[in-house]
Design a protein around this motif. Sequence first.
Motif, PDB file in Angstrom:
ATOM      1  N   ALA A   1       1.281   3.930  -3.112  1.00 39.00           N
ATOM      2  CA  ALA A   1       0.942   5.336  -2.872  1.00 39.00           C
ATOM      3  C   ALA A   1       2.111   6.246  -3.228  1.00 39.00           C
ATOM      4  O   ALA A   1       1.920   7.302  -3.847  1.00 39.00           O
ATOM      5  CB  ALA A   1       0.536   5.542  -1.418  1.00 39.00           C
ATOM      6  N   LEU A   2       3.317   5.840  -2.855  1.00 36.56           N
ATOM      7  CA  LEU A   2       4.499   6.645  -3.191  1.00 36.56           C
ATOM      8  C   LEU A   2       4.733   6.664  -4.696  1.00 36.56           C
ATOM      9  O   LEU A   2       5.126   7.693  -5.259  1.00 36.56           O
ATOM     10  CB  LEU A   2       5.736   6.104  -2.469  1.00 36.56           C
ATOM     11  N   ALA A   3       4.493   5.556  -5.359  1.00 32.81           N
ATOM     12  CA  ALA A   3       4.682   5.498  -6.809  1.00 32.81           C
ATOM     13  C   ALA A   3       3.672   6.396  -7.516  1.00 32.81           C
ATOM     14  O   ALA A   3       3.994   7.013  -8.539  1.00 32.81           O
ATOM     15  CB  ALA A   3       4.553   4.055  -7.295  1.00 32.81           C
ATOM     16  N   GLU A   4       2.463   6.489  -6.989  1.00 29.15           N
ATOM     17  CA  GLU A   4       1.450   7.361  -7.589  1.00 29.15           C
ATOM     18  C   GLU A   4       1.827   8.828  -7.417  1.00 29.15           C
ATOM     19  O   GLU A   4       1.517   9.656  -8.276  1.00 29.15           O
ATOM     20  CB  GLU A   4       0.079   7.097  -6.955  1.00 29.15           C
ATOM     21  N   GLN A   5       2.482   9.159  -6.325  1.00 32.36           N
ATOM     22  CA  GLN A   5       2.871  10.550  -6.067  1.00 32.36           C
ATOM     23  C   GLN A   5       4.078  10.977  -6.892  1.00 32.36           C
ATOM     24  O   GLN A   5       4.277  12.168  -7.134  1.00 32.36           O
ATOM     25  CB  GLN A   5       3.186  10.743  -4.587  1.00 32.36           C
ATOM     26  N   ALA A   6       4.887  10.001  -7.293  1.00 29.69           N
ATOM     27  CA  ALA A   6       6.097  10.328  -8.047  1.00 29.69           C
ATOM     28  C   ALA A   6       5.708  10.914  -9.409  1.00 29.69           C
ATOM     29  O   ALA A   6       4.725  10.508 -10.023  1.00 29.69           O
ATOM     30  CB  ALA A   6       6.956   9.086  -8.238  1.00 29.69           C
ATOM     31  N   ASP A   7       6.510  11.869  -9.868  1.00 32.64           N
ATOM     32  CA  ASP A   7       6.229  12.510 -11.149  1.00 32.64           C
ATOM     33  C   ASP A   7       6.363  11.527 -12.307  1.00 32.64           C
ATOM     34  O   ASP A   7       5.584  11.518 -13.230  1.00 32.64           O
ATOM     35  CB  ASP A   7       7.171  13.695 -11.366  1.00 32.64           C
TER      36      ASP A   7
ATOM     37  N   GLU B   1       0.825  -1.212   0.000  1.00 32.04           N
ATOM     38  CA  GLU B   1       0.000   0.000   0.000  1.00 32.04           C
ATOM     39  C   GLU B   1       0.857   1.258   0.000  1.00 32.04           C
ATOM     40  O   GLU B   1       0.610   2.200  -0.762  1.00 32.04           O
ATOM     41  CB  GLU B   1      -0.924   0.011   1.213  1.00 32.04           C
ATOM     42  N   VAL B   2       1.877   1.288   0.861  1.00 33.41           N
ATOM     43  CA  VAL B   2       2.751   2.463   0.945  1.00 33.41           C
ATOM     44  C   VAL B   2       3.529   2.636  -0.352  1.00 33.41           C
ATOM     45  O   VAL B   2       3.621   3.754  -0.892  1.00 33.41           O
ATOM     46  CB  VAL B   2       3.719   2.337   2.151  1.00 33.41           C
ATOM     47  N   LEU B   3       4.059   1.562  -0.891  1.00 32.16           N
ATOM     48  CA  LEU B   3       4.856   1.631  -2.112  1.00 32.16           C
ATOM     49  C   LEU B   3       4.020   2.115  -3.290  1.00 32.16           C
ATOM     50  O   LEU B   3       4.457   2.978  -4.066  1.00 32.16           O
ATOM     51  CB  LEU B   3       5.463   0.260  -2.412  1.00 32.16           C
TER      52      LEU B   3
ATOM     53  N   THR C   1       8.084   7.463 -13.488  1.00 30.99           N
ATOM     54  CA  THR C   1       8.649   6.186 -13.078  1.00 30.99           C
ATOM     55  C   THR C   1       9.718   5.796 -14.087  1.00 30.99           C
ATOM     56  O   THR C   1       9.519   5.930 -15.297  1.00 30.99           O
ATOM     57  CB  THR C   1       7.557   5.100 -13.043  1.00 30.99           C
TER      58      THR C   1
END
Length: 145
Positions: A67-73, A63-65, A75
């Motif tokens: 969420a962080l990937a979605e926030q990243a500009d 879940e955390v990973l 990939t």
Amino acid sequence: MFPWLWFWAPQFHFPWSGDVAQRVEPNTHWFFQGISPTAGHADIEEKAFGVASYGKQLGLITEVLLALAEQADRTAPETAESLAKLKAIASEIEAIKRHEYDQTATELEAQVKALQRQGGPRYAELVERLRPLLAATAPGAAPGG
């Protein structure tokens, strides 16, 4: 028979004869003893598993990973495929959970309906026992309470 030759007397135990004592307490300690000493400390792993199962731990990390990937500009191209696979895995696991919860709810509903058809004091007692539980989890009610 000669009493001094008792140790040569054969003993036969047919099914359901002889000592039938059985330990029924589940022993899951063997799982943690299979952990290689170089991989971790078995006692610590067992206690950590008591706090949260491996599935729960991996679920939180996922879940955390995500969420962080979605926030990243953006990939990196190397990780885009892995991220897509992780999303697919997480989605499949959520589908499994939904199916299992739905199946449990359907079975529970069928059992309550069967008791309702039987009626009588047992059903009335069940209604009184379930009423506070259902009221506490009604939409808009505070969770857990």
